[in-house]
Design a protein around this motif. Structure first.
Motif, mmCIF file in Angstrom:
data_model
loop_
_atom_site.group_PDB
_atom_site.id
_atom_site.type_symbol
_atom_site.label_atom_id
_atom_site.label_comp_id
_atom_site.label_asym_id
_atom_site.label_seq_id
_atom_site.Cartn_x
_atom_site.Cartn_y
_atom_site.Cartn_z
ATOM 1 N N TYR A 228 0.339 -1.143 -0.203
ATOM 2 C CA TYR A 228 -0.228 -0.715 0.291
ATOM 3 C C TYR A 228 1.345 1.550 -0.083
ATOM 4 O O TYR A 228 1.603 0.802 -0.310
ATOM 5 N N ALA A 229 0.545 2.132 -0.776
ATOM 6 C CA ALA A 229 1.048 3.766 -0.851
ATOM 7 C C ALA A 229 0.113 4.204 -0.330
ATOM 8 O O ALA A 229 -0.876 4.599 -0.086
ATOM 9 N N ASP A 230 0.822 5.659 1.444
ATOM 10 C CA ASP A 230 0.170 7.227 2.147
ATOM 11 C C ASP A 230 1.447 8.451 0.585
ATOM 12 O O ASP A 230 2.131 7.851 0.843
ATOM 13 N N ILE A 231 -0.083 8.449 0.209
ATOM 14 C CA ILE A 231 0.819 9.711 -0.473
ATOM 15 C C ILE A 231 0.653 11.194 -0.259
ATOM 16 O O ILE A 231 -0.820 10.864 0.214
ATOM 17 N N ASP A 232 0.870 11.634 -0.429
ATOM 18 C CA ASP A 232 0.632 12.866 0.433
ATOM 19 C C ASP A 232 0.271 14.530 -0.863
ATOM 20 O O ASP A 232 0.182 14.155 -2.186
#
Length: 439
Positions: A228-232
């Motif tokens: 999974y990715a945390d994207i700002d």
């Protein structure tokens, strides 16, 4: 911070990693990428036989597992499991939701099918021959971009189901919607495309396809976790996986995936942007955590790639085993008999002695003499009846061929060929269909 999980990298992928992400991942979105070039042509054939079919065969199993969690956790799902029939897929999801007593709103995005809009005199990219020469054409599907999904996301649907959309675009669309990125914000769109490209193959990024025992060891492959990715807001992302799941995320796994299916790293064409991967930076910030940033891009292309499926004949296959002394010699003789018997009827029949350097057709080590060998004969034929002749001849080896043959298996399968062409973007038109269940 926006969190997007990758729940599938292809149609036949495992279901459990997606369920784990849904249960424990604290996701905003779960993306299920389940559509390859040949997959959609096969789906088109199923739809031709039954107008209510044509979506992914595993759709029901996946959504029976995911819908109850969706109701509890309230993340959203984006998937191309609609394949050749997104509207039928949406209706089936709502039927399942009704059985499970889970209220849901599903948006189906269509418009990728362009079979009636392609120019048959246009050349295909792979051969330069006109499309007409590949008739009968089964399907033609344009690769839509993230913009095709934005109206569905704006509709508030819990599940967005599509057909042919470029793989990174499935992930980019939630980013554009959540942060309201403009289409001409090229650096953010390019950065989102890179993140989508890293996530699109799911377990490939966490070490599945990367693994090579003794060379590139990966722990707990049987329990491989998906990423999974945390994207700002700027598109800068940190990619990770759930604690306790198998696999690994390192600079090496990320670099392999970054270059996967990329012909020109400085000009990766998608419907959304032409991304420059040469400026991408990867940084290991913790065990199983990679930071990704620095992508650049230029304006999206005016032409969209189209994947064309065509009827390419029938594959006839048959195998027979030989074991014991001189197994290779007897298998080779069996293959030569089949070749001689069929050479007047079928062109280009292929004979392999499986287990005896058949994969590369040569050995890179000193000669190996196997105890047992399986002879395989295969060829593409224009009719099913002719393709079946291969199995008949191999089966006849029981009493007409070398000594000791056994374990014959034979099959005939229709072959779907794939070629590509381009279509002007303005020749496609997307549509949105909503199906909803309120309880």
């Amino acid at each position: 911070m926006l969190r997007i999980g990758s729940g599938a990298g292809f149609s036949g992928d495992r279901i459990e990693p997606a369920v784990l992400l849904a249960e424990r991942g604290e996701l905003d979105y779960l993306v299920l990428e389940c559509l390859a070039e040949r997959t959609i042509a096969l789906a088109q054939k199923r739809k031709l036989h039954n107008p209510e079919e044509g979506y992914d065969p595993l759709l029901e199993r996946r959504f029976r597992r995911l819908l109850p969690i969706l109701g509890e956790k309230r993340f959203r799902i984006v998937t191309n499991m609609g394949a050749a029939n997104p509207v039928a897929a949406a209706e089936r999801i709502v039927q399942i939701a009704e059985e499970l007593r889970c209220p849901v709103k599903v948006a189906a995005v269509t418009g990728d099918e362009v079979t009636d809009r392609i120019d048959l005199e246009q050349e295909v990219l792979e051969s330069g021959c006109p499309i007409r020469s590949y008739a009968p054409i089964i399907s033609a599907n344009a690769y839509l971009g993230a913009d095709a999904l934005l109206p569905a996301l704006e509709s508030g649907a819990d599940i967005i189901v599509t057909g042919r959309v470029a793989d990174p675009s499935l992930f980019l669309a939630p980013m554009m919607h959540h942060y309201q990125w403009r289409q001409d914000d090229l650096e953010r769109v390019a950065q989102g495309t890179v993140v989508g490209h890293l996530l699109e193959c799911a377990g490939q990024l966490t070490g599945g396809y990367f693994a090579d025992p003794g060379v590139k060891d990966v722990p707990q492959l049987a329990d491989l976790g998906f990423p999974y990715a945390d994207i700002d807001q700027a598109g800068r992302a940190t990619i990770s996986k759930l604690e306790g799941t198998g696999g690994v995320i390192t600079l090496a796994t990320a670099k392999e995936q970054l270059l996967y299916e990329v012909t020109d790293p400085m000009a990766y064409h998608t419907p959304d942007v032409i991304a420059d991967f040469s400026t991408v930076q990867l940084r290991q910030v913790a065990p199983n955590r990679i930071e990704v940033f620095g992508a650049r891009g230029s304006a999206r292309p005016s032409m969209l790639k189209v994947s064309i499926g065509y009827q390419a004949g029938f594959l006839g296959e048959a195998e027979i085993s030989y074991a014991g002394g001189n197994a290779s010699g007897r298998a080779e003789l069996a293959g030569e008999i089949v070749r001689q018997r069929l050479q007047q009827e079928i062109e280009a029949i292929r004979i392999d002695c499986i287990g005896s350097t058949s994969t590369h057709r040569k050995s890179f080590t000193p000669e190996v003499v196997p105890y047992e060998v399986r002879m395989r004969a295969a060829a593409i034929a224009p009719t099913a009846e002719l393709a079946a002749r291969i199995g008949e001849e191999v089966e006849a080896l029981y009493t007409n061929g070398p000594a000791g043959g056994g374990g014959v298996r034979k099959s005939v399968n229709e072959v779907i060929g794939i070629v590509s062409t381009m279509i002007p973007r303005q020749n496609t038109a997307t549509r949105l269909t909503i199906r909803e269940l309120s309880i």
